[in-house]
Each structure stands twice: as structure tokens, then as C-alpha cells.
Enzyme design. Structure first.
Site, PDB file in Angstrom:
ATOM      1  N   HIS A 194     -12.924  -1.998 -21.567  1.00  0.00           N
ATOM      2  CA  HIS A 194     -13.392  -3.242 -21.106  1.00  0.00           C
ATOM      3  C   HIS A 194     -14.469  -3.726 -22.251  1.00  0.00           C
ATOM      4  O   HIS A 194     -14.437  -4.885 -22.473  1.00  0.00           O
ATOM      5  CB  HIS A 194     -14.733  -2.917 -19.935  1.00  0.00           C
ATOM      6  CG  HIS A 194     -14.002  -2.749 -18.557  1.00  0.00           C
ATOM      7  ND1 HIS A 194     -14.541  -1.780 -17.600  1.00  0.00           N
ATOM      8  CD2 HIS A 194     -12.912  -3.308 -18.103  1.00  0.00           C
ATOM      9  CE1 HIS A 194     -13.737  -1.866 -16.501  1.00  0.00           C
ATOM     10  NE2 HIS A 194     -12.805  -2.865 -17.126  1.00  0.00           N
ATOM     11  N   ARG A 301       0.392 -15.649 -15.841  1.00  0.00           N
ATOM     12  CA  ARG A 301       1.097 -14.312 -15.865  1.00  0.00           C
ATOM     13  C   ARG A 301       0.323 -13.555 -14.670  1.00  0.00           C
ATOM     14  O   ARG A 301      -0.612 -12.830 -14.867  1.00  0.00           O
ATOM     15  CB  ARG A 301       1.121 -13.443 -16.970  1.00  0.00           C
ATOM     16  CG  ARG A 301       2.070 -14.013 -18.186  1.00  0.00           C
ATOM     17  CD  ARG A 301       1.927 -12.937 -19.292  1.00  0.00           C
ATOM     18  NE  ARG A 301       3.274 -13.335 -20.233  1.00  0.00           N
ATOM     19  CZ  ARG A 301       2.846 -13.887 -21.391  1.00  0.00           C
ATOM     20  NH1 ARG A 301       1.890 -14.359 -21.817  1.00  0.00           N
ATOM     21  NH2 ARG A 301       3.988 -14.220 -22.205  1.00  0.00           N
ATOM     22  N   ARG A 338       3.370 -18.247 -12.288  1.00  0.00           N
ATOM     23  CA  ARG A 338       4.583 -17.318 -12.386  1.00  0.00           C
ATOM     24  C   ARG A 338       4.542 -16.432 -11.110  1.00  0.00           C
ATOM     25  O   ARG A 338       3.472 -15.639 -11.121  1.00  0.00           O
ATOM     26  CB  ARG A 338       5.122 -16.948 -13.534  1.00  0.00           C
ATOM     27  CG  ARG A 338       6.105 -16.062 -13.793  1.00  0.00           C
ATOM     28  CD  ARG A 338       6.689 -15.519 -15.097  1.00  0.00           C
ATOM     29  NE  ARG A 338       5.783 -14.372 -15.422  1.00  0.00           N
ATOM     30  CZ  ARG A 338       5.938 -13.874 -16.675  1.00  0.00           C
ATOM     31  NH1 ARG A 338       6.702 -14.718 -17.705  1.00  0.00           N
ATOM     32  NH2 ARG A 338       5.211 -13.036 -17.011  1.00  0.00           N
ATOM     33  N   GLU A 439      15.548 -16.674 -19.355  1.00  0.00           N
ATOM     34  CA  GLU A 439      15.228 -15.610 -20.462  1.00  0.00           C
ATOM     35  C   GLU A 439      16.025 -14.618 -20.366  1.00  0.00           C
ATOM     36  O   GLU A 439      15.976 -13.636 -21.099  1.00  0.00           O
ATOM     37  CB  GLU A 439      13.723 -15.112 -20.093  1.00  0.00           C
ATOM     38  CG  GLU A 439      13.550 -14.746 -18.594  1.00  0.00           C
ATOM     39  CD  GLU A 439      11.899 -14.121 -18.237  1.00  0.00           C
ATOM     40  OE1 GLU A 439      11.153 -14.021 -19.408  1.00  0.00           O
ATOM     41  OE2 GLU A 439      11.488 -14.280 -17.192  1.00  0.00           O
ATOM     42  N   ASN A 462      10.435 -14.701 -25.555  1.00  0.00           N
ATOM     43  CA  ASN A 462      10.375 -13.055 -25.559  1.00  0.00           C
ATOM     44  C   ASN A 462      11.594 -12.208 -25.174  1.00  0.00           C
ATOM     45  O   ASN A 462      12.074 -11.597 -25.966  1.00  0.00           O
ATOM     46  CB  ASN A 462       8.915 -12.780 -25.135  1.00  0.00           C
ATOM     47  CG  ASN A 462       7.843 -13.576 -25.527  1.00  0.00           C
ATOM     48  OD1 ASN A 462       7.818 -14.076 -26.610  1.00  0.00           O
ATOM     49  ND2 ASN A 462       6.661 -13.367 -24.750  1.00  0.00           N
ATOM     50  N   ASP A 463      11.792 -12.748 -23.993  1.00  0.00           N
ATOM     51  CA  ASP A 463      12.773 -11.907 -23.268  1.00  0.00           C
ATOM     52  C   ASP A 463      14.227 -12.407 -23.541  1.00  0.00           C
ATOM     53  O   ASP A 463      15.276 -11.697 -24.027  1.00  0.00           O
ATOM     54  CB  ASP A 463      12.862 -11.843 -21.571  1.00  0.00           C
ATOM     55  CG  ASP A 463      11.755 -10.968 -21.395  1.00  0.00           C
ATOM     56  OD1 ASP A 463      11.854  -9.827 -21.913  1.00  0.00           O
ATOM     57  OD2 ASP A 463      10.722 -11.304 -20.339  1.00  0.00           O
ATOM     58  N   ARG A 473      11.900  -5.148 -27.059  1.00  0.00           N
ATOM     59  CA  ARG A 473      10.905  -6.015 -27.579  1.00  0.00           C
ATOM     60  C   ARG A 473       9.495  -4.974 -27.779  1.00  0.00           C
ATOM     61  O   ARG A 473       8.560  -5.407 -28.504  1.00  0.00           O
ATOM     62  CB  ARG A 473      10.490  -7.111 -27.046  1.00  0.00           C
ATOM     63  CG  ARG A 473       9.898  -6.982 -25.269  1.00  0.00           C
ATOM     64  CD  ARG A 473       9.761  -8.318 -24.667  1.00  0.00           C
ATOM     65  NE  ARG A 473       8.592  -8.736 -24.420  1.00  0.00           N
ATOM     66  CZ  ARG A 473       8.226  -9.552 -23.580  1.00  0.00           C
ATOM     67  NH1 ARG A 473       9.232 -10.112 -22.756  1.00  0.00           N
ATOM     68  NH2 ARG A 473       6.971  -9.777 -23.204  1.00  0.00           N
ATOM     69  N   CYS A 510       7.567 -21.188 -23.033  1.00  0.00           N
ATOM     70  CA  CYS A 510       6.320 -20.359 -22.932  1.00  0.00           C
ATOM     71  C   CYS A 510       6.380 -19.174 -23.760  1.00  0.00           C
ATOM     72  O   CYS A 510       5.409 -18.385 -23.668  1.00  0.00           O
ATOM     73  CB  CYS A 510       6.232 -20.241 -21.556  1.00  0.00           C
ATOM     74  SG  CYS A 510       7.190 -19.331 -20.529  1.00  0.00           S
TER      75      CYS A 510
HETATM   76  C1  PEP Z   1       8.965 -14.395 -22.166  1.00  0.00           C
HETATM   77  O1  PEP Z   1       9.685 -13.405 -21.907  1.00  0.00           O
HETATM   78  O2  PEP Z   1       9.219 -15.057 -23.088  1.00  0.00           O
HETATM   79  C2  PEP Z   1       7.797 -14.822 -21.470  1.00  0.00           C
HETATM   80  C3  PEP Z   1       6.952 -15.767 -21.557  1.00  0.00           C
HETATM   81  O3  PEP Z   1       7.481 -13.826 -20.463  1.00  0.00           O
HETATM   82  P1  PEP Z   1       6.642 -12.343 -20.661  1.00  0.00           P
HETATM   83  O4  PEP Z   1       6.254 -12.496 -22.119  1.00  0.00           O
HETATM   84  O5  PEP Z   1       5.598 -12.211 -19.587  1.00  0.00           O
HETATM   85  O6  PEP Z   1       7.739 -11.352 -20.345  1.00  0.00           O
HETATM   86 MG    MG Z   2       9.620 -12.783 -19.916  1.00  0.00          MG
END
Ligand code: PEP
Ligand code: MG
Length: 579
Positions: A194, A301, A338, A439, A462-463, A473, A510
Site C-alpha cells: 500500500h 483496465r 475495457r 492486439e 503491448n500484446d 512480454r 493504447c
Molecule cells: C496492450 O496490450 O497494448 C494493452 C494496452 O493492454 P494490456 O497492456 O492491458 O494487455
Molecule cells: Mg493487451
């Protein structure tokens, strides 16, 4: 003597000042037996101390400053509830009566029993809650022994104070808001403690998990906190001190310059408007999003709302309350919620990990796949999101789509959720926009069917990078192969932007790439006009866009997309950034 300590960096920035040691944990207490005729007086002494701390916590809860981070109220309540548990509020009194222990001894005996239970828990989040129990007990002990922490007021012009503590209770953290402390360091704590969560929300440099800083650092000793590197320099040499002062000044100037951009519209040099949205994890993050002038929330998220509830799921009301809070905070600007993206590196709890038996959890039952196997849970979330849509502009975003039938099934369930609300006579936005995360490479390559069914697209780089390059990742051993500018990745991103544009539906990015200033011109040149990122990045990306010419970027990006040799891409990218 100068020396450095290394811990876990939890909040950015550099703080320089004199150490203010909080009284070390008062958990080592005197043990003695009370005489039989003093037993009831000892019980009263114990009860009075507990009552005082409960009253203190209640008073803090009800007098929270309007700008206190949202987590504070929840943490103060948590501490009060811990203290009111009979294990701590009743059983010590029994020990005083039955074994004639003095109040401090009785309380620490019970503490050990409670701590033992936490030590058997493997979940790092739950295990770290042990610290909350210790903090509460410590507070009562300080009342019993008359050693409550005093926070001196720093005199104007005096050096900043750096709080050095074994651990810091949320109630004590409130003092940070009211008084001018430069930063803090603690012996305990991890990334999910925390203390770390609150440090980030307070936005002051902090390093935790230093082990025994409290013993090695002396009161009033000069210290430097580097909240980015997780380093604490104690008694720095004049050269090191000067170096950090310069670094801090540079950071402050840069921050100050960026803050001046807040109210300005985001437009390129050639007058192309660009929209910058914030990614958030918790409703409390809206404060920072508003502070930097975000156009809205581009990615909420929601999975963080579902975690660490001991296997329980938040009900419709709890979810609705959180979503409405975000919608209200954004005052009419769009909020993209989301649906649950759990699985892989974001398990709901230990049971969930067992459930996901895949040897490759990132390829297993994750996100939309999980939701479609749990239609009742999914419907509950959909109803909560729909209900929040009556209070502002809500957009609903589906994660990890690969198949068209996943969109069709989700749209069916959304219709079902709407029907259930109509039956209950509950208001919602009938025309709520439904979007999909792009993604997975298969989604980026199936867009012609996707765009017929969706109102907007959001590229999760990211994905998308993880799945295109087959790079986990979260695996540090292959992190060097995680390449956002791999030609295959660039192709998929630019295709998605182009096809979305041609279909006349908005496309945003995003993933982390959207918040990387080095990537802003690349995305801009691909035709991206909506970026969503951590609020802390918004002003830096804005500055980059204000300095860019979209046409010049587009011309250079065309060359980048036509190149296939990584070395050539590298050279062209450098030129793009230097345009
Ligand atoms: C992504 O995959 O780029 C994304 C924004 O979602 P997360 O990082 O929550 O998987
Ligand atoms: Mg993602």
C-alpha cells in the site's frame, strides 16, 4: 561516510534533504505480569488505547482533504476494520485476564498469531497485507507507551525532510499531503505494498524495500533519493550532491515547461488536431488524467477491480459505482471501459491460476475468451458498464479479439444485458459505442470483417508485439527481442490505422508505444490521431506533437514502411525524430 542503498523504486523523481527518522517499530515491548487487583485497570488501559486509535482513524476518514487520493479512505477503513476484529480488539483483553500479561505483551502475542496466518499465504499481495496488521498494532502500542510519532513542521527555507521509516501506515501518510516532505524511504514494502501504491498517487519520490535503512541512517543525515533508479545515497560527497541537484533542477525545469502546455490544444505544426487520452487502472487515477488535460479515458483496465478479492467477484453495484465514479470525474469527456482482461500475467487469484492450466497462459483462457466462458460474470460487468453510460459518454472496449464470432457473441451478450436493464427500467445509453482491441495479428489481418461490426478500434501494441514476434512480454530473457519497430509490427499497426480510417471509424493506440515520445512521429506519420497512455506521459507526447509536421512525418514514414532491412529502418527513424 558516504554510501548507497538499493531498493525498489516506486515513485519517480529526485529528493534531496535531511533524514527524519520515524520512531522505529514499537513492537519490542516490555513484558510483565500485572497484579490481580490491577487486572481490570489494565484491561481498561488496553480498551482505551484501542478506542482512541479507532476514533483517530474514524476522524481521519471523515476529515479527508478533498484532494486526498481515493485509496486513503479505503485504507483507513481497512485499518479500522483490522483493529476492530476480535483477534486484536478482544482477545488481548482475555490474555490480560487469564494470564495477567500487561497490555502491550498481550497485544503483541496476538499480533504474532495473526502474522503467522499471513506468513502461510503464498499470494504476494495478500502476504503483504501482514504489514497493515503490524501498522495498526504499532499505532495502538504507541498510544499505550506514549510514543506516538510526531511530524515536525519544516521551517521555511530549511532543507526538505526525507522520511526514513521501517514502514509507513496509510494514516501517517496523510501527513505527507499536509506537510512538505521531499520524499520517503522504507525498510519494508514491495511494488504491491500500500505504501508503494500511495507513494505513486502522491507523486513524491520514494524507494521501498531497503532492508535496514532505518538502522544505517542517522537523524538529520543528508540523503538523496533517486526514485527512478531505486537508489538512496547517504551522506553524499559535495560532487555527488551537486550532480543530483543539477539533475533535479533539470527534471523540475522540464516538468515546469511541460505543465505550461496543459491548456493548449494538441495540434501539429500544420494544424492537424490530435487527441490525447489517459490509460487508467483505478478511479483515483482520473485526478492525474484531469490534471494533465486528458481528452478522456482511452483505456480503463477494469481487471484491477476484480483482483485480490479472495476469490470473490465484485458485484454489479460495486462495479457500477467504480465506473460511474470515473464517468463523473471526466465530466462528459469519453470514458473507454475495457471489459475484463484477466489471465496470463493478470490472474484473478490463485484459483484462477489453477484454472488456467495452459502451458502458455498468454495463449490460453484470457480476456474475451475467459468472459465468454463465464457469461453470467460477463453479463454482470456489461450491465454495470451500461448503467454507467447513463451518466456521461461511455465507450465499451472488447480485449484480445481474434475471431469474428467472438465479436458476434459479445454483441449478443451486450444486447441481452441491455434487455435485462430495460426490464428493470434502468437507464443506459442505447447507442453506446462498442470497440475492439487489435492486439492479435489475426485481428489486424481480419479487419475488413471486424470494422463492419465495431464502432472503433484500439491497438494494444503491448500484446500485438508479443504475439507477432512470439515474445513473452514478461520474460526478461527474451526482452531484447521485443521490438516495436520490427517491420512486421509496423506493417500491422499501419494497416490497422489505414483500414480503420477508410472504414470511417476512429482508431487509437493504447499500448506503451503511444506514450513513448520516440514513437510519436512514427504513429503520427502512419495517420494516427488518437493516442492513449499513462497520464504521466501525456504532456511529453503533446510537446512532441506540437513540434511535428504531420505531412513531413507521413512522407518519412512511407519510406520506413517500404524498407525491410532493420538497419535501414533505424537510420530512417533517426531522421524522422530529427526532422
Ligand atoms: C496492450 O496490450 O497494448 C494493452 C494496452 O493492454 P494490456 O497492456 O492491458 O494487455
Ligand atoms: Mg493487451
Amino acid at each position: 561516510m558516504s554510501f548507497a542503498l538499493h531498493g525498489i523504486p516506486v515513485s519517480h523523481g529526485i529528493a534531496i534533504g535531511r533524514a527524519h527518522l520515524l520512531a522505529p517499530a514499537a513492537l519490542e515491548v516490555v513484558h510483565y505480569l500485572v497484579s490481580p487487583d490491577q487486572i481490570e485497570a489494565e484491561v481498561s488501559r488496553f480498551r482505551d488505547a484501542v478506542d482512541l486509535v479507532v476514533a483517530e482513524l474514524r476522524a481521519l476518514e471523515s476529515h479527508l482533504p478533498a484532494d486526498a487520493p481515493a485509496e486513503f479512505a479505503a485504507l483507513l477503513e481497512l485499518h479500522r476494520l483490522i483493529l476492530q476484529d476480535p483477534l486484536l480488539s478482544e482477545q488481548p483483553a482475555q490474555l490480560v485476564r487469564e494470564r495477567r500479561y500487561n497490555a502491550e505483551w498481550a497485544l503483541t502475542t496476538q499480533l504474532r498469531a495473526a502474522v503467522q496466518q499471513f506468513e502461510d499465504i503464498e499470494d504476494p499481495y495478500l502476504a503483504s497485507r501482514k504489514a497493515d496488521v503490524e501498522q495498526v498494532v504499532e499505532r495502538v502500542l504507541k498510544v499505550l507507551t506514549g510514543t506516538a510519532n510526531a511530524f515536525p513542521e519544516p521551517a521555511p527555507g530549511q532543507d526538505e525532510m526525507i522520511v526514513v521509516a521501517h514502514d509507513i501506515a496509510p494514516a501517517d501518510m496523510l501527513q505527507f499531503k499536509k506537510r512538505l516532505f521531499g520524499g520517503f524511504i522504507t525498510d519494508l514494502g514491495g511494488a504491491t505494498s500500500h505504501t508503494a501504491i500511495l507513494a505513486r498517487s502522491l507523486d513524491i519520490p520514494a524507494v521501498v524495500g531497503l532492508g535496514n535503512a532505518g538502522r544505517l541512517i542517522r537523524q538529520d543525515e543528508y540523503i538523496i533519493i533517486d526514485g527512478d533508479a531505486g537508489v538512496v545515497v547517504v551522506d553524499p560527497s559535495p560532487i555527488v550532491l551537486e550532480e543530483y541537484r543539477l539533475k533535479r533542477r533539470d527534471l523540475e525545469f522540464a516538468r515546469e515547461r511541460l505543465r505550461r502546455l496543459r491548456g493548449m490544444p494538441t495540434r501539429t505544426v500544420d494544424e492537424v488536431p490530435v487527441e490525447l487520452f489517459a490509460n487508467i487502472e483505478l478511479p483515483g487515477d482520473c485526478e492525474m488524467a484531469n490534471d494533465v488535460g486528458a481528452m478522456g479515458i482511452g483505456l480503463y483496465r477494469t481487471e484491477f477491480l476484480f483482483m485480490n478479492l479472495g476469490g470473490k467477484l465484485p458485484d454489479e453495484e460495486q462495479q457500477f459505482t467504480a465506473y460511474r465514479e470515473v464517468v463523473a470525474a471526466m465530466t462528459g469527456r469519453p470514458v473507454t471501459i475495457r471489459t475484463l482482461d484477466v489471465g496470463a500475467d493478470k490472474p484473478l487469484d490463485d484459483d484462477d491460476e489453477d484454472r488456467n492450466e495452459s502451458a502458455n497462459p498468454a495463449l490460453g483462457l484470457r480476456a474475451i475468451r475467459y468472459c465468454l466462458t463465464e457469461p453470467n460474470m460477463f453479463l454482470t460487468q456489461l450491465r454495470a458498464i451500461l448503467r454507467a453510460s447513463a451518466f456521461g459518454t461511455v465507450r465499451l472496449l472488447l480485449p484480445m479479439l481474434a475471431h469474428v464470432h467472438e465479436i458476434d457473441q459479445s454483441l449478443n451478450l451486450i444486447e441481452q444485458a441491455k434487455g435485462q436493464l430495460r426490464e428493470r427500467g434502468v437507464a443506459f445509453d442505447e447507442h453506446i459505442q462498442i470497440g475492439g482491441m487489435i492486439e492479435i495479428p489475426a485481428a489486424a489481418l481480419s479487419l475488413s470483417t471486424f470494422v463492419k461490426r465495431l464502432d472503433f478500434l484500439s491497438i494494444g501494441t503491448n500484446d500485438l508485439i508479443q504475439y507477432t514476434l512470439a515474445i513473452d512480454r514478461t520474460d526478461s530473457s527474451v526482452a531484447h527481442l521485443y521490438d516495436p519497430v520490427h517491420p512486421a509490427v509496423l506493417y500491422l499497426i499501419s494497416q490497422t490505422i489505414q483500414i480503420g480510417r477508410r472504414a470511417g471509424i476512429p482508431v487509437s493506440v493504447c499500448g506503451e508505444m503511444a506514450g513513448d515520445t520516440a514513437m510519436a512521429r512514427l504513429l503520427l506519420g502512419m495517420g494516427l490521431r488518437q493516442f492513449s497512455m499513462h497520464p504521466a506521459q501525456i504532456l511529453a507526447v503533446k510537446q512532441e506533437i506540437l513540434r511535428s509536421n504531420s505531412k513531413a512525418c507521413a512522407a518519412q514514414v512511407k519510406k520506413i514502411l517500404a524498407a525491410s532491412e532493420p538497419a535501414r529502418i533505424e537510420v530512417l527513424l533517426h531522421k524522422l525524430v530529427a526532422l
